[in-house]
Write an enzyme that holds these catalytic residues in place. Structure first.
Site, mmCIF file in Angstrom:
data_model
loop_
_atom_site.group_PDB
_atom_site.id
_atom_site.type_symbol
_atom_site.label_atom_id
_atom_site.label_comp_id
_atom_site.label_asym_id
_atom_site.label_seq_id
_atom_site.Cartn_x
_atom_site.Cartn_y
_atom_site.Cartn_z
ATOM 1 N N HIS A 6 37.351 49.236 0.646
ATOM 2 C CA HIS A 6 38.085 50.295 1.337
ATOM 3 C C HIS A 6 39.512 50.414 0.808
ATOM 4 O O HIS A 6 40.312 49.495 0.964
ATOM 5 C CB HIS A 6 38.102 49.974 2.834
ATOM 6 C CG HIS A 6 38.763 50.990 3.683
ATOM 7 N ND1 HIS A 6 39.774 50.674 4.569
ATOM 8 C CD2 HIS A 6 38.544 52.318 3.813
ATOM 9 C CE1 HIS A 6 40.151 51.749 5.214
ATOM 10 N NE2 HIS A 6 39.423 52.770 4.766
ATOM 11 N N HIS A 48 46.214 57.556 1.198
ATOM 12 C CA HIS A 48 45.514 57.867 2.438
ATOM 13 C C HIS A 48 46.318 58.805 3.321
ATOM 14 O O HIS A 48 45.821 59.833 3.776
ATOM 15 C CB HIS A 48 45.199 56.580 3.212
ATOM 16 C CG HIS A 48 44.585 56.833 4.560
ATOM 17 N ND1 HIS A 48 45.334 57.013 5.698
ATOM 18 C CD2 HIS A 48 43.289 56.946 4.939
ATOM 19 C CE1 HIS A 48 44.538 57.233 6.723
ATOM 20 N NE2 HIS A 48 43.288 57.208 6.289
#
Length: 236
Positions: A6, A48
């Protein structure tokens, strides 16, 4: 079950940096997940958040900063001083690093607070330029973005991200008209029944974000296909 790193190996290196992606490769993660946004000058970069406030020593929205401006900031020191000088990577740089590796690449398309209509085209162009189109799964919480992407490339593998627990999930999936390759629900919504029905429809189930070994073992026993985790060594 695939181990999907991730934002790279983000438990061991600053998230969404080349250092994190290199660490994930070293730790033999099965796949790498990353987030893509467009800079002010229309370059796909890896981050992100909509801003660089949390992950760098700078401030501002990515869509208001050019690549040259973004590259001036330090994206490593806030994680650990040994990563001082780590810069925001472009998607081009990232694919140059990992394109020759036998890894699945999960590219999450990030939108908001602006919705750039050319994000999908520019990401696809780079994926095809690097010849990794058969190794990429595109995911997003913005399912309209995925629709735009499949309008350009009908063969793209689509992963629907969910942060809510939908009523009649598979009716929703069918009504999208998309050829869905995988679903990526928040892990605490996952049930064995959901996994079984997904598999009956030839849809993979990749869950996020699990960093606890006991939970990882439990979800593996339920039959999920992929575990999105900050720690690629979670089961080692």
């Amino acid at each position: 079950m695939q181990i999907i790193a991730h934002r790279g190996s983000s438990a061991y290196a600053p998230e969404n940096t080349l250092a994190a992606f290199k660490k994930a490769l070293d730790q033999e993660a099965d796949a790498i997940e990353l987030d893509v946004r467009l800079s002010k000058d229309g370059v796909p970069v890896i981050c992100h958040d909509a801003t660089i406030n949390r992950t760098s020593n700078g401030k501002g929205y990515i869509h208001n900063l050019t690549v040259d401006q973004l590259k001036k900031y330090d994206f490593g020191s806030s994680f650990n001083k040994k990563y001082k000088g780590e810069t925001i990577p472009t998607l081009d740089e990232t694919l140059s690093l990992i394109s020759d590796q036998p890894r699945t690449i999960h590219i999450e398309l990030k939108n908001g607070p602006v919705i750039p209509k050319d994000l999908e085209r520019k990401v696809l162009d780079l994926v095809y330029h690097h010849g990794v189109e058969n190794k990429v799964v595109y995911s997003a919480f913005d399912h309209v973005s995925l629709q735009r992407l499949t309008n350009i490339d009908p063969d793209a593998k689509i992963g629907l991200l969910f942060h809510i627990n939908l009523i009649n999930l598979f009716d929703y999936i069918q009504n999208t008209g998309l050829r869905v390759y995988s679903i990526h629900p928040n892990h605490f919504y996952v049930t064995e029944e959901m996994i079984i029905e997904a598999h009956q429809r030839n849809i993979e189930v990749n869950i996020y974000t699990v960093n606890n070994r006991n939970e990882a073992n439990m979800y593996e026993s339920l039959g999920i296909d992929g575990l999105i985790t900050n720690d690629p060594l979670i089961l080692k």
